[in-house]
Scaffold this motif. Structure first.
Motif, mmCIF file in Angstrom:
data_model
loop_
_atom_site.group_PDB
_atom_site.id
_atom_site.type_symbol
_atom_site.label_atom_id
_atom_site.label_comp_id
_atom_site.label_asym_id
_atom_site.label_seq_id
_atom_site.Cartn_x
_atom_site.Cartn_y
_atom_site.Cartn_z
ATOM 1 N N SER A 167 1.101 -1.259 0.085
ATOM 2 C CA SER A 167 -0.036 0.009 0.016
ATOM 3 C C SER A 167 0.846 1.292 0.028
ATOM 4 O O SER A 167 1.739 1.224 0.805
ATOM 5 N N LYS A 168 0.462 2.117 -0.763
ATOM 6 C CA LYS A 168 1.369 3.489 -0.910
ATOM 7 C C LYS A 168 0.336 4.693 -0.711
ATOM 8 O O LYS A 168 -0.833 4.738 -1.045
ATOM 9 N N TYR A 169 1.139 5.494 -0.009
ATOM 10 C CA TYR A 169 0.430 6.767 0.387
ATOM 11 C C TYR A 169 1.247 8.113 0.169
ATOM 12 O O TYR A 169 2.198 8.034 0.431
ATOM 13 N N LEU A 185 3.134 -2.956 3.938
ATOM 14 C CA LEU A 185 3.124 -4.169 3.563
ATOM 15 C C LEU A 185 1.478 -4.839 3.697
ATOM 16 O O LEU A 185 1.144 -5.920 3.886
ATOM 17 N N ALA A 186 0.449 -4.069 3.767
ATOM 18 C CA ALA A 186 -0.837 -4.318 4.284
ATOM 19 C C ALA A 186 -1.280 -5.257 3.485
ATOM 20 O O ALA A 186 -2.036 -6.482 4.010
ATOM 21 N N GLY A 187 -1.231 -5.445 2.185
ATOM 22 C CA GLY A 187 -1.977 -6.473 1.175
ATOM 23 C C GLY A 187 -1.464 -7.807 1.516
ATOM 24 O O GLY A 187 -1.626 -8.711 1.418
ATOM 25 N N GLU A 188 0.311 -7.702 1.439
ATOM 26 C CA GLU A 188 1.064 -8.997 1.652
ATOM 27 C C GLU A 188 0.656 -9.378 3.109
ATOM 28 O O GLU A 188 0.525 -10.830 3.233
ATOM 29 N N LEU A 189 0.685 -8.637 4.119
ATOM 30 C CA LEU A 189 0.377 -9.127 5.358
ATOM 31 C C LEU A 189 -1.079 -10.057 5.494
ATOM 32 O O LEU A 189 -1.061 -11.102 6.096
ATOM 33 N N LEU A 190 -1.848 -9.176 4.940
ATOM 34 C CA LEU A 190 -3.351 -9.800 5.025
ATOM 35 C C LEU A 190 -3.275 -10.977 4.096
ATOM 36 O O LEU A 190 -4.075 -12.090 4.737
ATOM 37 N N ASP A 191 -2.585 -11.329 3.117
ATOM 38 C CA ASP A 191 -2.516 -12.525 2.426
ATOM 39 C C ASP A 191 -1.921 -13.568 3.057
ATOM 40 O O ASP A 191 -2.352 -14.811 3.208
ATOM 41 N N ALA A 206 -10.128 -17.015 2.436
ATOM 42 C CA ALA A 206 -10.489 -15.981 1.544
ATOM 43 C C ALA A 206 -10.476 -14.607 2.409
ATOM 44 O O ALA A 206 -10.664 -14.542 3.429
ATOM 45 N N PHE A 207 -10.571 -13.578 1.478
ATOM 46 C CA PHE A 207 -10.643 -12.326 2.077
ATOM 47 C C PHE A 207 -12.029 -11.723 2.300
ATOM 48 O O PHE A 207 -13.128 -12.616 1.685
#
Length: 331
Positions: A167-169, A185-191, A206-207
């Motif tokens: 995620s980029k801000y 690394l929000a998305g990778e961490l969630l995955d 699943a998300f």
């Protein structure tokens, strides 16, 4: 003039053919710089980019003779890409980024020159343990940001949120220049949590497929109180001892992960911005909706929160690359 734009990330490549500002051909492939790292060779990346270009041209119904300009952005400009281009230090708008463009001929991909668009890095003179929190960088998100600005008529100051694997801000000043970015690394961490921990059972691997505002808020609040690690195990407790649905638990976890991003925005030295400025949120639908809700709930962020829809984001990288090329005088 027909223009081809190449957007290569870690795992995917997208090519679009443009004519008078309209996409008339496109192609995508699951090939990226990760293939270079994995194989120790650029051959697969070269082949993948070449194939995407050929497919996009075929869809546009034109030959190479009609293509006047080829632009490339993203991780393709990194040391494991096809042509390494140094980052441009912030603050950087389209003109500063344009000055850093590099043209190269890569015969395995194309006979003619490809213009590579550099990424942007935060202005930290010397990175050390004491200063590293102020450092950040991006390759690809800068042209996405310029593309969003171009398509939506966005003027700064503003904060652009691009949630995803990384995620980029991105902060934009009143002149439209990028003043810095912050990455999580929000998305990778969630995955990883969803698919490769004990929680895979609770979440069905699943998300969240629909946003549940109450569970999202509960997850965010819980993580702020006890931390992400404890919340993860609490998700399992909810699975074993309550009637929460799979989607409810996925929302609970999503709220916690995104709450950590907002915490970073409030406390990191990587971005310095007035919390009164508007926030523009892009990304996949569920991530976008969830992040908008949490921004709206957080009293620290007092600017209006707006949504960048899928149609704008879909063409943002190419539109931004063309805006940079125009600033260079190539268009």
């Amino acid at each position: 003039m027909y223009i081809a734009t190449i957007d290569t990330g870690t795992t995917n490549t997208r090519v679009k053919v443009w004519h008078e500002g309209v996409v008339c051909g496109q192609a995508a492939a699951a090939v990226g710089v990760r293939d270079t790292v994995r194989t120790g060779s650029r051959a697969r990346l070269q082949q993948g980019v070449h194939a995407c270009l050929e497919t996009a041209l075929a869809e546009a119904g034109i030959s190479w003779k009609k293509v006047g300009l080829v632009l490339a952005s993203g991780m393709i400009t990194s040391n494991v890409g096809l042509c390494e281009v140094p980052h441009v230090p912030a603050p950087a708008g389209v003109f500063e980024v344009a000055r850093g463009m590099v043209a190269a001929v890569i015969p395995e991909v194309l006979d003619g020159p490809i213009w590579f668009v550099p990424g942007v890095k935060n202005a930290v003179a010397e990175v050390s343990l004491e200063t590293c929190e102020g450092m950040d960088m991006m390759r690809g998100e800068e042209v996405e940001t310029f593309g969003i600005m171009t398509q939506m008529g966005l003027n700064g100051p503003a904060l652009v949120a691009l949630p995803g694997s990384h995620s980029k801000y991105i902060c934009i000043d009143e002149t439209g220049r990028i003043t810095g970015c912050l990455t999580t690394l929000a998305g990778e961490l969630l995955d990883v949590i969803t698919h490769h921990t004990l929680l895979a059972d609770a979440l069905g691997g699943a998300f969240a497929d629909a946003i549940n505002p109450d569970m999202l808020r509960q997850g965010a609040a819980y993580a702020r109180d006890v931390g992400l690690s404890r919340l993860c195990f609490t998700t399992r407790i909810l699975h074993l001892f309550t009637g929460c649905s799979r989607n409810d638990k996925a929302n609970f976890l999503l709220g916690a992960v995104l709450a950590a991003d907002l915490m970073a925005l409030r406390g990191s030295q990587a971005l310095k911005f007035n919390p009164e400025i508007p926030v523009w949120v892009a990304g996949k639908s569920e991530l976008r909706q969830a992040l908008i809700l949490l921004f709206d709930d957080d009293p620290h962020f007092r600017g209006r929160v707006r949504e960048v829809d899928d149609a704008v984001l879909q063409n943002a990288a190419g539109a931004g690359a063309i805006a940079v090329a125009r600033a260079r005088g190539l268009v």
